[in-house]
Design an enzyme around this catalytic site. Sequence first.
Site, short mmCIF file in Angstrom:
data_model
loop_
_atom_site.label_atom_id
_atom_site.label_comp_id
_atom_site.label_asym_id
_atom_site.label_seq_id
_atom_site.Cartn_x
_atom_site.Cartn_y
_atom_site.Cartn_z
N GLY A 1 -34.79 -2.83 -32.05
CA GLY A 1 -33.73 -3.00 -31.06
C GLY A 1 -34.30 -2.95 -29.65
N CYS A 2 -33.53 -2.42 -28.74
CA CYS A 2 -33.94 -2.34 -27.35
C CYS A 2 -35.22 -1.52 -27.20
CB CYS A 2 -32.81 -1.71 -26.52
SG CYS A 2 -33.27 -1.39 -24.81
N PHE A 3 -36.22 -2.10 -26.55
CA PHE A 3 -37.49 -1.38 -26.43
C PHE A 3 -37.41 -0.17 -25.52
CE2 PHE A 3 -39.17 -5.28 -23.80
CZ PHE A 3 -38.33 -4.98 -22.73
#
EC number: 1.8.4.11
Length: 181
Positions: free
Chosen positions: A11-13
């Site tokens: 997902g979002c880093f």
Amino acid sequence: MNIQKATFASGCFWCTEAIYQTLKGVTSVKSGYTGGETENPTYMEICNGDTGHAEAIELEYDADVVSYEELLLVFFKTHNPTTLNRQGNDIGTQYRSAIFYHNDEQKQQAEEMIARLTAEQVFDQPIVTHVVPADVFYKAEDYHQNYFQDNTMKPYCMFVIQPKLNKFAKEFTEKIKPELL
């Protein structure tokens, strides 16, 4: 020190980076893009999902302090590996769940972990995490690096990343770097 490399997309880093930065034995974490076709992609290019890249982190760790298996456990416990191309409100192939292995041992450990979690029915849906060879990793723009540490008061950090870190800290207290407790 026995420095090794690991690459994960979950997902979002920003969230993934913040979690691994707190883990004992992790010596560096970079946010970036991997698994796509475009050379030197930018954040704006990968946002539309056309480059094939995933938002990912590449980390270095001391294998004498933290094992790859422990890194995998953190990976599976801190995101939903059963949603295809989605984590929460983040939707698209750039948010896919993937383990980019750097050697055959990492591949084997990742596949064994997935088999074990499946057999133990840890998740109520099938794990859709891709296990693929590590590819060129492009470091994201500077403003993406250390995002949580540099922006703790931004709404995304307060309402998305901080709760994930709190949950992580409860379950992995003994694995958190002492200076962060």
